[in-house]
Write a protein that holds these residues in place. Structure first.
Motif, PDB file in Angstrom:
ATOM      1  N   ILE A 111       2.793   9.779  -9.541  1.00  0.00           N
ATOM      2  CA  ILE A 111       1.666  10.363 -10.750  1.00  0.00           C
ATOM      3  C   ILE A 111       1.264  11.793 -11.123  1.00  0.00           C
ATOM      4  O   ILE A 111       1.192  12.783 -11.466  1.00  0.00           O
ATOM      5  CB  ILE A 111       0.993   9.156 -11.198  1.00  0.00           C
ATOM      6  CG1 ILE A 111       1.851   8.139 -11.979  1.00  0.00           C
ATOM      7  CG2 ILE A 111       0.291   9.502 -12.251  1.00  0.00           C
ATOM      8  CD1 ILE A 111       0.938   6.676 -11.459  1.00  0.00           C
ATOM      9  N   ARG A 112       0.729  11.366  -9.544  1.00  0.00           N
ATOM     10  CA  ARG A 112      -0.018  13.059  -9.607  1.00  0.00           C
ATOM     11  C   ARG A 112       0.978  14.451 -10.285  1.00  0.00           C
ATOM     12  O   ARG A 112       0.626  15.386 -10.286  1.00  0.00           O
ATOM     13  CB  ARG A 112      -0.483  13.536  -7.874  1.00  0.00           C
ATOM     14  CG  ARG A 112      -1.783  14.385  -8.305  1.00  0.00           C
ATOM     15  CD  ARG A 112      -1.067  14.992  -7.498  1.00  0.00           C
ATOM     16  NE  ARG A 112      -1.596  14.785  -5.879  1.00  0.00           N
ATOM     17  CZ  ARG A 112      -2.681  14.436  -5.273  1.00  0.00           C
ATOM     18  NH1 ARG A 112      -3.788  15.724  -6.009  1.00  0.00           N
ATOM     19  NH2 ARG A 112      -2.918  14.962  -4.140  1.00  0.00           N
ATOM     20  N   GLU A 113       2.200  14.712  -9.364  1.00  0.00           N
ATOM     21  CA  GLU A 113       2.885  15.231  -9.629  1.00  0.00           C
ATOM     22  C   GLU A 113       3.047  15.842 -11.212  1.00  0.00           C
ATOM     23  O   GLU A 113       3.426  16.246 -11.591  1.00  0.00           O
ATOM     24  CB  GLU A 113       4.359  15.269  -9.291  1.00  0.00           C
ATOM     25  CG  GLU A 113       5.970  16.217  -9.118  1.00  0.00           C
ATOM     26  CD  GLU A 113       6.627  15.769  -8.819  1.00  0.00           C
ATOM     27  OE1 GLU A 113       7.260  15.594  -7.467  1.00  0.00           O
ATOM     28  OE2 GLU A 113       7.488  14.702  -9.467  1.00  0.00           O
ATOM     29  N   VAL A 114       3.701  14.967 -11.397  1.00  0.00           N
ATOM     30  CA  VAL A 114       3.678  14.278 -12.724  1.00  0.00           C
ATOM     31  C   VAL A 114       2.119  15.028 -14.033  1.00  0.00           C
ATOM     32  O   VAL A 114       2.275  15.855 -14.832  1.00  0.00           O
ATOM     33  CB  VAL A 114       4.306  13.266 -13.958  1.00  0.00           C
ATOM     34  CG1 VAL A 114       3.832  12.918 -15.446  1.00  0.00           C
ATOM     35  CG2 VAL A 114       5.489  12.217 -13.340  1.00  0.00           C
ATOM     36  N   LYS A 157       0.689  -1.427   0.216  1.00  0.00           N
ATOM     37  CA  LYS A 157      -0.086   0.126   0.067  1.00  0.00           C
ATOM     38  C   LYS A 157       0.931   1.266  -0.389  1.00  0.00           C
ATOM     39  O   LYS A 157       0.286   2.444  -0.919  1.00  0.00           O
ATOM     40  CB  LYS A 157      -0.951  -0.495   0.940  1.00  0.00           C
ATOM     41  CG  LYS A 157      -2.109  -0.827   0.867  1.00  0.00           C
ATOM     42  CD  LYS A 157      -3.219  -1.273   2.374  1.00  0.00           C
ATOM     43  CE  LYS A 157      -4.628  -1.902   1.748  1.00  0.00           C
ATOM     44  NZ  LYS A 157      -4.820  -2.488   3.355  1.00  0.00           N
ATOM     45  N   LYS A 158       1.979   1.217   0.398  1.00  0.00           N
ATOM     46  CA  LYS A 158       2.888   2.128   0.492  1.00  0.00           C
ATOM     47  C   LYS A 158       3.937   2.354  -0.642  1.00  0.00           C
ATOM     48  O   LYS A 158       3.470   3.944  -0.977  1.00  0.00           O
ATOM     49  CB  LYS A 158       3.990   2.511   1.702  1.00  0.00           C
ATOM     50  CG  LYS A 158       3.681   2.498   3.618  1.00  0.00           C
ATOM     51  CD  LYS A 158       4.683   2.328   3.870  1.00  0.00           C
ATOM     52  CE  LYS A 158       4.799   2.600   5.569  1.00  0.00           C
ATOM     53  NZ  LYS A 158       5.330   1.601   6.864  1.00  0.00           N
ATOM     54  N   GLN A 159       4.064   1.702  -1.592  1.00  0.00           N
ATOM     55  CA  GLN A 159       4.406   1.410  -2.469  1.00  0.00           C
ATOM     56  C   GLN A 159       3.360   2.400  -3.671  1.00  0.00           C
ATOM     57  O   GLN A 159       3.834   2.786  -4.989  1.00  0.00           O
ATOM     58  CB  GLN A 159       4.489   0.375  -3.186  1.00  0.00           C
ATOM     59  CG  GLN A 159       5.768  -0.124  -2.787  1.00  0.00           C
ATOM     60  CD  GLN A 159       7.114  -0.279  -2.741  1.00  0.00           C
ATOM     61  OE1 GLN A 159       7.222   0.948  -3.819  1.00  0.00           O
ATOM     62  NE2 GLN A 159       8.059   0.136  -1.845  1.00  0.00           N
ATOM     63  N   VAL A 160       2.024   1.902  -3.299  1.00  0.00           N
ATOM     64  CA  VAL A 160       1.130   2.330  -4.323  1.00  0.00           C
ATOM     65  C   VAL A 160       0.499   4.085  -4.182  1.00  0.00           C
ATOM     66  O   VAL A 160       0.414   4.806  -5.230  1.00  0.00           O
ATOM     67  CB  VAL A 160      -0.423   1.390  -4.064  1.00  0.00           C
ATOM     68  CG1 VAL A 160      -1.722   2.547  -4.857  1.00  0.00           C
ATOM     69  CG2 VAL A 160      -0.013   0.690  -4.865  1.00  0.00           C
ATOM     70  N   LYS A 161       0.826   4.576  -2.980  1.00  0.00           N
ATOM     71  CA  LYS A 161       0.811   5.631  -2.647  1.00  0.00           C
ATOM     72  C   LYS A 161       1.677   6.680  -3.183  1.00  0.00           C
ATOM     73  O   LYS A 161       1.707   7.620  -3.276  1.00  0.00           O
ATOM     74  CB  LYS A 161       0.452   5.620  -1.139  1.00  0.00           C
ATOM     75  CG  LYS A 161      -0.328   7.183  -0.531  1.00  0.00           C
ATOM     76  CD  LYS A 161      -0.026   7.582   1.144  1.00  0.00           C
ATOM     77  CE  LYS A 161      -0.570   8.495   1.517  1.00  0.00           C
ATOM     78  NZ  LYS A 161       0.817   8.636   2.813  1.00  0.00           N
ATOM     79  N   ALA A 162       3.144   5.984  -3.018  1.00  0.00           N
ATOM     80  CA  ALA A 162       3.778   6.642  -3.646  1.00  0.00           C
ATOM     81  C   ALA A 162       4.202   7.087  -4.862  1.00  0.00           C
ATOM     82  O   ALA A 162       4.325   7.640  -5.262  1.00  0.00           O
ATOM     83  CB  ALA A 162       5.522   5.788  -2.857  1.00  0.00           C
TER      84      ALA A 162
END
Lengths: 206, 112
Positions: B93-96, B83-88
């Motif tokens: 993706i949001r930044e890009v 879940k931590k990986q998905v969040k990161a």
């Protein structure tokens, strides 16, 4: 039931193409042996086929993979591939295989290097590997046995040099070995070119 | 504890498999989830999905559920580390995405 005999120089793409051509004629694979294929009648294009190389897997890995295919509803046929294996009696050495698959001694591992996968036709192409990364990895695994076959032929060449037979015969044997070496060399070049073009694509895509 | 977040971007395959396993899910379920959610854009090949599930399990981002009796299918569920990986990854993706929106002038949708 219809029987056909066939030997493939290109056991992956070539076999895949041939089976998919048969299914357009309404022939569904029902059994497969070393060279003999048995078909039953079906609707033209009712199914589609893809061929996977699993000679790098250990027996446990192969079983696990087959269980997974059962789970996702894909039918499969096991088939031998006789390339890059050195056998002494009932033991086969497969230097290209992953850990646990190098020495093939159990019945489960010999002559099960290829899986023919079948699923109902759904209008899309049947790709076993859907990401570029996996496609490249699969091609690299397929390239390995050819390297080992070449090394083997080279060692045979050295060996011939040391046996006591008239020199003329040695030349003949070298020519024969040279001809045998053409196939793995061609395959290595073909596979390397495919790997390169996919790697170039991946640099942009992922 | 090895719960350092992997820095490099996840492949689309890995991210989609992880998302499909927020609820316990098996191979066939993951295939269907991904095909439905991407409207057929992504269709997993069996070799790719098998490899990805094995990899994620090895990394302990997903874990095998205790088998229900009589159920032959192997079910997996995402772990906290997964879940931590998905969040990161979503943050990346949001930044890009934000940069893209600003530059192309398509922005104004995602301001929170």
């Amino acid at each position: 039931m219809i029987k056909k005999m066939r030997i493939f120089l290109d056991p992956i793409e070539g076999q895949e193409k041939w089976l998919n051509e048969r299914v357009t004629e309404g022939l569904r694979l029902s059994r497969v042996g070393r060279f003999i294929y048995e078909f039953n009648k079906c609707e033209p294009n009712q199914f589609q086929y893809a061929v996977d190389y699993i000679g790098n897997k250990s027996n446990a890995q192969r079983k696990e993979y087959e269980n997974f295919l059962d789970e996702v509803g894909i039918t499969y046929f096991e088939k031998p591939l006789n390339l890059g294996q050195f056998s002494i009696g009932r033991i086969k050495y497969r230097p290209y295989a992953n850990k646990g698959g190098k020495l093939a001694t159990s019945r489960g591992m010999i002559n099960r290097e290829i899986l023919i996968l079948e699923k109902e036709y759904d209008g899309k192409t049947f790709d076993i590997y859907s990401s570029l990364e996996d496609k490249i990895l699969a091609l690299k695994e397929r390239r390995k046995p050819h390297f080992y076959l070449l090394i083997f032929i080279f060692i045979m060449g050295l060996y011939i040099n040391n046996i006591v037979i008239p020199p003329n015969y040695i030349y003949y044997l070298w020519v024969i070995l040279g001809v045998i070496a053409i196939l793995p060399m061609t395959r290595i070049i073909q596979l390397s070119l495919s790997i390169k073009s996919l790697s170039d694509k991946m640099k942009i895509n992922e | 504890m090895k719960d350092k977040i992997q820095e490099s971007p996840l492949t689309e395959t890995a991210l989609l498999v992880l998302l499909a396993m927020y609820k316990p899910n098996h191979g066939y379920g993951v295939m269907q989830f991904v095909e439905n959610r991407t409207h057929g854009r992504v269709v997993f090949g069996p070799g790719t999905l098998y490899g990805s599930i094995n990899n994620l399990a090895k990394k302990k981002w997903i874990t095998q559920c205790i088998n229900v009796e009589g159920e032959r299918k192997k079910e997996y569920v995402i772990t906290d580390l997964g879940k931590k990986q998905v969040k990161a990854e979503l943050e990346r993706i949001r930044e890009v995405y934000k940069i893209g929106m600003e530059i192309t002038g398509l922005g104004g949708i995602d301001n929170d």
